[in-house]
Design an enzyme around this catalytic site. Structure first.
Site, mmCIF file in Angstrom:
data_model
loop_
_atom_site.group_PDB
_atom_site.id
_atom_site.type_symbol
_atom_site.label_atom_id
_atom_site.label_comp_id
_atom_site.label_asym_id
_atom_site.label_seq_id
_atom_site.Cartn_x
_atom_site.Cartn_y
_atom_site.Cartn_z
ATOM 1 C CE1 TYR A 103 14.234 -44.488 33.640
ATOM 2 C CE2 TYR A 103 12.086 -43.503 34.712
ATOM 3 C CZ TYR A 103 13.669 -43.351 34.396
ATOM 4 O OH TYR A 103 14.589 -42.207 34.670
ATOM 5 N NE ARG A 156 23.035 -43.828 42.026
ATOM 6 C CZ ARG A 156 22.226 -43.527 41.062
ATOM 7 N NH1 ARG A 156 21.258 -44.443 40.882
ATOM 8 N NH2 ARG A 156 22.041 -42.225 40.703
ATOM 9 C CE LYS A 174 17.598 -43.149 33.761
ATOM 10 N NZ LYS A 174 17.241 -41.828 34.285
ATOM 11 C CD GLU A 245 20.777 -42.457 34.183
ATOM 12 O OE1 GLU A 245 20.910 -41.667 33.315
ATOM 13 O OE2 GLU A 245 20.466 -42.358 35.283
ATOM 14 C CG ASP A 246 21.582 -45.309 37.649
ATOM 15 O OD1 ASP A 246 21.357 -44.011 37.713
ATOM 16 O OD2 ASP A 246 20.666 -46.104 37.949
ATOM 17 C CG ASP A 268 19.526 -38.768 33.854
ATOM 18 O OD1 ASP A 268 19.156 -37.803 33.578
ATOM 19 O OD2 ASP A 268 18.865 -39.909 33.730
ATOM 20 C CG ASP A 269 22.137 -40.623 38.060
ATOM 21 O OD1 ASP A 269 20.917 -41.122 38.222
ATOM 22 O OD2 ASP A 269 22.883 -41.283 37.421
ATOM 23 C CG ASN A 418 13.504 -43.719 41.544
ATOM 24 O OD1 ASN A 418 12.336 -43.446 41.396
ATOM 25 N ND2 ASN A 418 14.365 -42.891 40.642
HETATM 26 N N1 LIG Z 1 13.724 -39.204 40.919
HETATM 27 C C1 LIG Z 1 15.083 -39.097 40.255
HETATM 28 O O1 LIG Z 1 14.639 -38.564 38.929
HETATM 29 C C2 LIG Z 1 16.382 -39.630 40.558
HETATM 30 C C3 LIG Z 1 16.612 -40.208 41.804
HETATM 31 N N2 LIG Z 1 17.485 -41.020 42.090
HETATM 32 C C4 LIG Z 1 17.744 -41.512 43.333
HETATM 33 O O2 LIG Z 1 18.618 -40.889 44.312
HETATM 34 C C5 LIG Z 1 19.218 -42.137 45.032
HETATM 35 C C6 LIG Z 1 20.718 -41.512 45.193
HETATM 36 O O3 LIG Z 1 21.120 -41.482 43.879
HETATM 37 P P1 LIG Z 1 22.891 -40.924 44.024
HETATM 38 O O4 LIG Z 1 22.933 -39.662 44.387
HETATM 39 O O5 LIG Z 1 23.230 -40.917 42.489
HETATM 40 O O6 LIG Z 1 23.622 -41.900 44.658
HETATM 41 P P2 LIG Z 1 24.934 -41.675 45.442
HETATM 42 O O7 LIG Z 1 25.381 -43.060 45.797
HETATM 43 O O8 LIG Z 1 25.835 -40.677 44.662
HETATM 44 O O9 LIG Z 1 24.482 -40.822 46.847
HETATM 45 C C7 LIG Z 1 23.813 -41.534 47.977
HETATM 46 C C8 LIG Z 1 23.631 -40.643 49.125
HETATM 47 O O10 LIG Z 1 22.845 -41.087 49.976
HETATM 48 C C9 LIG Z 1 23.795 -40.975 51.311
HETATM 49 N N3 LIG Z 1 23.195 -41.960 52.415
HETATM 50 C C10 LIG Z 1 23.233 -43.453 52.269
HETATM 51 N N4 LIG Z 1 22.759 -43.767 53.359
HETATM 52 C C11 LIG Z 1 22.094 -42.933 54.119
HETATM 53 C C12 LIG Z 1 21.246 -42.685 55.252
HETATM 54 N N5 LIG Z 1 20.903 -43.855 55.977
HETATM 55 N N6 LIG Z 1 20.998 -41.475 55.563
HETATM 56 C C13 LIG Z 1 21.219 -40.325 54.847
HETATM 57 N N7 LIG Z 1 21.982 -40.383 53.599
HETATM 58 C C14 LIG Z 1 22.531 -41.712 53.474
HETATM 59 C C15 LIG Z 1 25.093 -41.208 51.003
HETATM 60 O O11 LIG Z 1 26.099 -41.089 52.265
HETATM 61 P P3 LIG Z 1 27.549 -41.234 51.924
HETATM 62 O O12 LIG Z 1 27.877 -40.297 50.867
HETATM 63 O O13 LIG Z 1 27.790 -40.947 53.297
HETATM 64 O O14 LIG Z 1 27.824 -42.653 51.561
HETATM 65 C C16 LIG Z 1 24.862 -40.498 49.776
HETATM 66 O O15 LIG Z 1 25.527 -38.972 49.868
HETATM 67 C C17 LIG Z 1 19.162 -43.516 44.360
HETATM 68 O O16 LIG Z 1 18.273 -43.937 44.834
HETATM 69 C C18 LIG Z 1 18.402 -42.978 42.892
HETATM 70 O O17 LIG Z 1 17.467 -43.842 42.399
HETATM 71 C C19 LIG Z 1 19.103 -40.301 41.390
HETATM 72 C C20 LIG Z 1 18.744 -39.728 40.157
HETATM 73 C C21 LIG Z 1 17.483 -39.237 39.720
HETATM 74 C C1 LIG Z 2 15.744 -41.890 37.716
HETATM 75 C C2 LIG Z 2 17.500 -42.167 38.059
HETATM 76 O O1 LIG Z 2 18.224 -41.817 37.210
HETATM 77 C C3 LIG Z 2 17.820 -42.904 39.042
HETATM 78 O O2 LIG Z 2 16.991 -43.197 40.078
HETATM 79 O O3 LIG Z 2 18.942 -43.009 38.979
HETATM 80 MG MG LIG Z 3 19.825 -42.505 37.207
#
Ligand SMILES: NC(=O)C1=CN([C@@H]2O[C@H](COP(=O)(O)OP(=O)(O)OC[C@H]3O[C@@H](n4cnc5c(N)ncnc54)[C@H](OP(=O)(O)O)[C@@H]3O)[C@@H](O)[C@H]2O)C=CC1
Ligand SMILES: CC(=O)C(=O)O
Ligand SMILES: [Mg+2]
Length: 563
Positions: A103, A156, A174, A245-246, A268-269, A418
């Site tokens: 993972y 993503r 997953k 997912e993703d 999940d995200d 991540n």
């Molecule tokens: N710990 C956990 O369980 C989880 C962690 N994550 C992590 O969260 C991250 C994002 O996932 P997710 O939300 O699905 O991805 P998305 O692509 O949906 O969202 C990413 C967001 O980050 C913003 N962003 C990009 N660059 C910058 C910057 N320089 N400053 C501020 N904001 C920025 C983007 O802005 P814009 O919209 O303007 O492009 C967007 O709003 C990943 O790294 C993922 O691994 C996700 C799910 C679970």
């Molecule tokens: C943990 C997870 O789902 C992610 O980073 O996208």
């Molecule tokens: Mg994910």
């Protein structure tokens, strides 16, 4: 090959190399003398008869001898495709050491280098050129037992962007956790990758790339493809759970909204992440001695995870007495264009409901590009909570964190992105910049940080604390749909398990070697919530506990009978 969950004797018509070739039936050197007689295995296997314990020891020794985590990942993927019982026995017995391999963080590299290590088929690739064959592909009787599906379109992957067909690695990873952490039978899981092309030029240029070598399809073609997929899934697996997912931010939210009332499905995200963030936050505020309704939350990242977290926390604040407007005003979302606020820039999509009003930020400082950046948000909003879901390493910079630490006694800081390389800050920096006062949760695992004469444990705040239990709950009560309240129940169940309840210096969540207990506790509360909402079969608490327990498959070798 029809191994029933925890049935004592497994019946099979396979023998010889055909039996050994089935990862779910293969026992390798542990086939007994009697089984070697009955299943024509003499000569195929070396003569020494082993057992699962010996095999776990042998594989662990080999695993530890590799130089890199990617080699270890590749070795484990190979083992999973060769002998699943041994793979899960090894994983469960050494989960703390092995989880970061199957993972996050290593699965990220596994997706990036998926084509390099592709050996044997696992899961289903539903590619755009095969869109007319989807029904036929899914009709295969080997999928008859499928109850839990994880699907990605690879756009993503963690914070690593578009990995095309390599996204299959995340669906596989997953589902490995569904089995390792919740005991969901591996035969009832199905990883799926929707191969709609990739815009990752490196993948397209790589002669080894195993995916469909085409730019991503989008717009109506994409929508029609996903619609066909969902229709096929609903028809073929009417009782299965479908986890998205993703997917990239905009697709993630839109697809969830479109399908959540049509089948038993969740993202999940968006939802799993929201629940783990809420659970960790509830544990943290207990330590900080404040209440949920007092929190001011800055979210860096306003995509799938960011808006999911905001949505669930707003609901939690409303449950605690705030109006929707009051609750929303406590959130400050920052995306790649700075603070999400009216009057400064166009604000659209899911994040618009959390946009600050133009008046609220009227005298905040803009940078040269006319944006409000993190430091000014911290200066003006005085957050008690800072959460990162941006995929941007270093986004929580020293000046902002130090300023936050001047304003609150126990800053709650969760860099959740991540893999490790994308974490918004390292725990060591956060501890140093806050003089050890920060309450920290990270998406990927980090070692404890020495501070003075103690070691500060770093809580892993990952949706792996949530989705295995949700899956177990769905199967236990045959849930028809999944509500946001079920994720709230999951978050609350998790917070109740916090070691910090009894010791304020302890981690905010239980260690990963307790993920099985976590999944069972989460499953119970999620299932009860499903029952309360009329979304699942009703039964008493004792029966529910039993149903959950009966679903938990253990990786042990069972006796076989030839049919
Ligand atoms: N710990 C956990 O369980 C989880 C962690 N994550 C992590 O969260 C991250 C994002 O996932 P997710 O939300 O699905 O991805 P998305 O692509 O949906 O969202 C990413 C967001 O980050 C913003 N962003 C990009 N660059 C910058 C910057 N320089 N400053 C501020 N904001 C920025 C983007 O802005 P814009 O919209 O303007 O492009 C967007 O709003 C990943 O790294 C993922 O691994 C996700 C799910 C679970
Ligand atoms: C943990 C997870 O789902 C992610 O980073 O996208
Ligand atoms: Mg994910």
């Amino acid at each position: 090959m029809n191994p029933k969950t925890n049935s004592t004797v497994i019946e099979t018509a396979l023998s010889g190399v055909d039996l050994i070739a089935q990862p779910l039936l293969n026992k390798g050197t542990a086939f007994t003398e009697a089984e070697r007689d009955a299943f024509a295995l003499h000569g195929i296997l070396p003569p020494s008869i082993g057992n699962l314990d010996d095999q776990v020891r042998r594989r662990l020794t080999v695993l530890r001898s590799f130089a890199t985590n990617f080699e270890r990942y590749s070795f484990l993927r190979d083992l999973q495709d060769t002998n699943e019982t041994l793979f899960y026995a090894l994983l469960i017995r050494h989960i703390e050491e092995l989880l970061p391999l199957v993972y996050t963080p290593t699965v990220g590299e596994g997706c990036q280098r998926f084509s390099e290590i592709w050996r044997r088929p696992r899961g289903l690739f539903l590619s755009y050129p095969n869109r007319h064959r989807m029904r036929d592909i899914l009709a295969d009787p080997r999928f008859d037992q499928v109850r839990v599906i994880v699907v990605s379109d690879g756009e993503r992957i963690l914070g690593l962007g578009d990995q095309g067909a390599g996204g299959m690695g995340i669906s596989i990873g997953k589902l490995s956790l569904y089995t390792a952490c919740a005991g969901i039978h591996p035969a009832s899981t199905l990883p799926i990758l929707l191969d709609v092309g990739t815009n990752n030029q490196e993948r397209l240029d790589n002669p080894l790339y195993v995916g469909w070598r085409n730019p991503r399809i989008s717009g109506e073609d994409y929508e029609a493809f996903v619609e066909e997929f969902v229709s096929c899934i609903a028809e073929r697996f009417p009782n299965a759970l479908l986890q998205w997912e993703d997917f990239a931010g905009a697709n993630a939210g839109r697809l969830l909204a479109r399908y959540r009332d049509r089948l038993c499905t969740f993202n999940d995200d968006i939802q799993g992440t929201a629940a783990v963030a809420a659970g960790t936050l509830m544990a943290a505020i207990r330590v900080s001695g404040s209440s949920l309704t007092e929190q001011r939350v800055v979210l860096v990242g306003a995509g799938a995870a960011g808006t999911g977290i905001a949505g669930l926390l707003v609901q939690a604040m409303m449950d605690a007495g705030l109006s929707q407007g009051e609750a929303r005003s406590r959130f400050y979302l920052i995306d790649s264009k700075g603070l999400v606020a009216h009057g400064l820039r166009p604000v659209e999509g899911e994040r618009a409901q959390y946009a600050q009003s133009a008046e609220a930020v009227a005298d905040w400082q803009l940078d040269q590009a006319g944006r409000i950046e993190l430091l000014d948000v911290v200066r003006n909003a005085r957050p008690s909570v800072l959460i990162g879901v941006s995929g941007q390493a270093g986004a929580f910079h020293q000046a902002a964190v130090r300023m936050m630490a001047e304003q609150v006694a126990r800053p709650i800081i969760f860099p959740l992105s991540n893999p490790t390389s994308r974490s918004e800050a390292t725990p060591a920096d956060l501890v140093a910049w806050t003089e050890g006062r920060a309450l920290i949760g990270t998406g990927s695992p980090f070692p404890p940080v020495p501070f003075g004469d103690r070691l500060i444990p770093i809580t892993q705040t990952n949706n792996s604390y949530i989705f295995p239990g949700v899956g177990l709950a769905v199967l236990a009560v045959h849930a028809r749909r999944i509500s946001d309240a079920m994720f709230m129940a999951a978050g609350r169940a998790l917070a109740e398990l916090s070691p910090a309840r009894n010791d304020s210096h302890a981690a905010l969540l239980p260690p990963v070697d307790q993920l099985r207990e976590v999944a069972i506790a989460v499953a119970f509360e999620v299932a009860r919530q499903a029952q309360t909402e009329g979304l699942g079969e009703t039964c008493g608490d004792e029966e529910l506990r039993q149903r959950i327990q009966d679903l938990v498959w253990e990786p042990v070798y069972r006796p076989y009978r030839r049919v």
